[in-house]
Design a protein around this motif. Structure first.
Motif, PDB file in Angstrom:
ATOM      1  N   ALA A   1       5.130 -13.470  -0.744  1.00  0.00           N
ATOM      2  CA  ALA A   1       6.379 -12.802  -1.124  1.00  0.00           C
ATOM      3  C   ALA A   1       6.664 -12.986  -2.606  1.00  0.00           C
ATOM      4  O   ALA A   1       6.520 -14.090  -3.140  1.00  0.00           O
ATOM      5  N   ALA A   2       7.065 -11.910  -3.270  1.00  0.00           N
ATOM      6  CA  ALA A   2       7.413 -11.968  -4.697  1.00  0.00           C
ATOM      7  C   ALA A   2       8.919 -11.971  -4.917  1.00  0.00           C
ATOM      8  O   ALA A   2       9.399 -12.400  -5.965  1.00  0.00           O
ATOM      9  N   VAL A   3       9.666 -11.470  -3.921  1.00  0.00           N
ATOM     10  CA  VAL A   3      11.129 -11.453  -3.978  1.00  0.00           C
ATOM     11  C   VAL A   3      11.646 -12.185  -2.740  1.00  0.00           C
ATOM     12  O   VAL A   3      11.390 -11.756  -1.615  1.00  0.00           O
TER      13      VAL A   3
ATOM     14  N   ARG B   1       0.823  -1.211   0.000  1.00  0.00           N
ATOM     15  CA  ARG B   1       0.000   0.000   0.000  1.00  0.00           C
ATOM     16  C   ARG B   1       0.859   1.264   0.000  1.00  0.00           C
ATOM     17  O   ARG B   1       0.427   2.309  -0.498  1.00  0.00           O
ATOM     18  N   LEU B   2       2.062   1.150   0.558  1.00  0.00           N
ATOM     19  CA  LEU B   2       2.970   2.301   0.589  1.00  0.00           C
ATOM     20  C   LEU B   2       3.886   2.342  -0.639  1.00  0.00           C
ATOM     21  O   LEU B   2       4.782   3.180  -0.708  1.00  0.00           O
ATOM     22  N   ASN B   3       3.644   1.449  -1.586  1.00  0.00           N
ATOM     23  CA  ASN B   3       4.465   1.334  -2.799  1.00  0.00           C
ATOM     24  C   ASN B   3       5.913   0.962  -2.487  1.00  0.00           C
ATOM     25  O   ASN B   3       6.840   1.383  -3.188  1.00  0.00           O
ATOM     26  N   LEU B   4       6.096   0.178  -1.440  1.00  0.00           N
ATOM     27  CA  LEU B   4       7.399  -0.392  -1.110  1.00  0.00           C
ATOM     28  C   LEU B   4       7.405  -1.863  -1.518  1.00  0.00           C
ATOM     29  O   LEU B   4       6.469  -2.599  -1.199  1.00  0.00           O
ATOM     30  N   GLN B   5       8.438  -2.292  -2.220  1.00  0.00           N
ATOM     31  CA  GLN B   5       8.594  -3.712  -2.467  1.00  0.00           C
ATOM     32  C   GLN B   5       9.320  -4.340  -1.286  1.00  0.00           C
ATOM     33  O   GLN B   5       9.954  -3.638  -0.493  1.00  0.00           O
ATOM     34  N   ALA B   6       9.180  -5.652  -1.139  1.00  0.00           N
ATOM     35  CA  ALA B   6       9.754  -6.325   0.018  1.00  0.00           C
ATOM     36  C   ALA B   6      10.637  -7.486  -0.421  1.00  0.00           C
ATOM     37  O   ALA B   6      10.229  -8.311  -1.244  1.00  0.00           O
ATOM     38  N   LEU B   7      11.833  -7.523   0.121  1.00  0.00           N
ATOM     39  CA  LEU B   7      12.724  -8.663  -0.028  1.00  0.00           C
ATOM     40  C   LEU B   7      12.557  -9.493   1.242  1.00  0.00           C
ATOM     41  O   LEU B   7      12.944  -9.047   2.331  1.00  0.00           O
ATOM     42  N   VAL B   8      11.960 -10.673   1.111  1.00  0.00           N
ATOM     43  CA  VAL B   8      11.701 -11.512   2.279  1.00  0.00           C
ATOM     44  C   VAL B   8      12.840 -12.516   2.424  1.00  0.00           C
ATOM     45  O   VAL B   8      13.048 -13.361   1.556  1.00  0.00           O
TER      46      VAL B   8
END
Length: 266
Positions: free
Chosen positions: A180-182, A157-164
């Motif tokens: 998770a996509a990354v 929602r904050l337009n941050l991508q996440a590296l999990v």
């Protein structure tokens, strides 16, 4: 155990932040920010292992890594010599980082920026976005399933991508269930801080998802390591210590990038 100490310290930091920061005000400020840069697209390029170059001043095991540490000089070198993105350690007590490093590099660099810290609360995501992050690190080992899903949802929602980040098959499964996509495979055990590059190999054998972007992190320091990752289909390598301690950062980046390409591309 180092990880437990870090998380306990982070919880104490958060208590102070929660008394001084207003989430509603932060949300209003975020609405006025320009769009973030696409971290995932930047690190996923065909036929090569991209480099996420890390700004890292110290580690809990080795202490200070560079006598002449300068975050802006490192960022400039990383950008000039072909890094796809920059990771910035902002944890202060154990890694010598500063949130201000992220803010200052944002002003000086056009590459996507990953905030690397021990994020355990939604407040840190608002803080990350305001400081200039395009992506954040979420460590599966320190987050419950509910908290991981909550943080992934708010990050989007904050337009941050996440590296999990994951280290075990169970953590990999949890990360995928959470959406998770990354995925970042950490070759360093967070309990012992011992690194084993074969961790990436083992977890990749369990991941049959071409839609997932895979990053290998920790223990990567040579052309041969990058060749190893390329043969296994890893999309990007996150490298910190080998760059920060290199006598010539540009030459080390060149070596790593050459290892990450097909021989016909070098």
């Amino acid at each position: 155990m180092i990880l437990s100490k870090i998380i306990q310290h982070k919880k104490q930091e958060l208590k102070i932040l929660q008394q001084t920061l207003d989430v509603c005000d932060m949300a209003r400020q975020i609405k006025r920010l320009p769009p973030t840069r696409n971290f995932q697209a930047a690190i996923r390029l065909p036929g090569c292992v991209s480099l996420i170059a890390e700004i890292k001043q110290a580690s809990p095991v080795k202490g200070n890594l560079s006598r002449n540490f300068n975050h802006l000089e490192l960022a400039g070198s990383y950008s000039r010599h072909g890094a796809a993105a920059i990771s910035i350690l902002t944890e202060t007590e154990f890694f010598g980082g500063r949130l201000s490093y992220l803010e200052e590099v944002r002003q000086a660099c056009d590459l996507p920026l990953l905030r690397k810290d021990f994020i355990i609360d939604t407040l840190q995501l608002y803080q990350s976005r305001l400081a200039g992050a395009d992506a954040v690190l979420l460590i599966a080992a320190v987050l419950s399933d509910h908290k991981l899903r909550q943080l992934l949802s708010l990050a989007a929602r904050l337009n941050l991508q996440a590296l999990v980040e994951v280290h075990t098959p169970a953590e990999l499964e949890r990360a995928l269930r959470a959406g998770a996509a990354v995925i970042g495979i950490n070759n360093r055990c967070l309990q012992t801080f011992v690194t084993d590059l074969n961790t990436t190999d083992r977890l990749l054998s369990l991941l049959n998802r071409p839609d997932i972007t895979v990053v290998s992190a920790s223990g990567i320091s040579s052309r041969e390591h990058m060749q190893f990752l390329r043969r296994r289909g890893v999309h990007a390598a996150l490298v910190g210590e080998a760059l920060v301690t290199a006598a010539d950062t540009g030459c080390k980046i060149k070596e790593l990038l050459e290892g990450g390409r097909r021989l016909t591309d070098v």
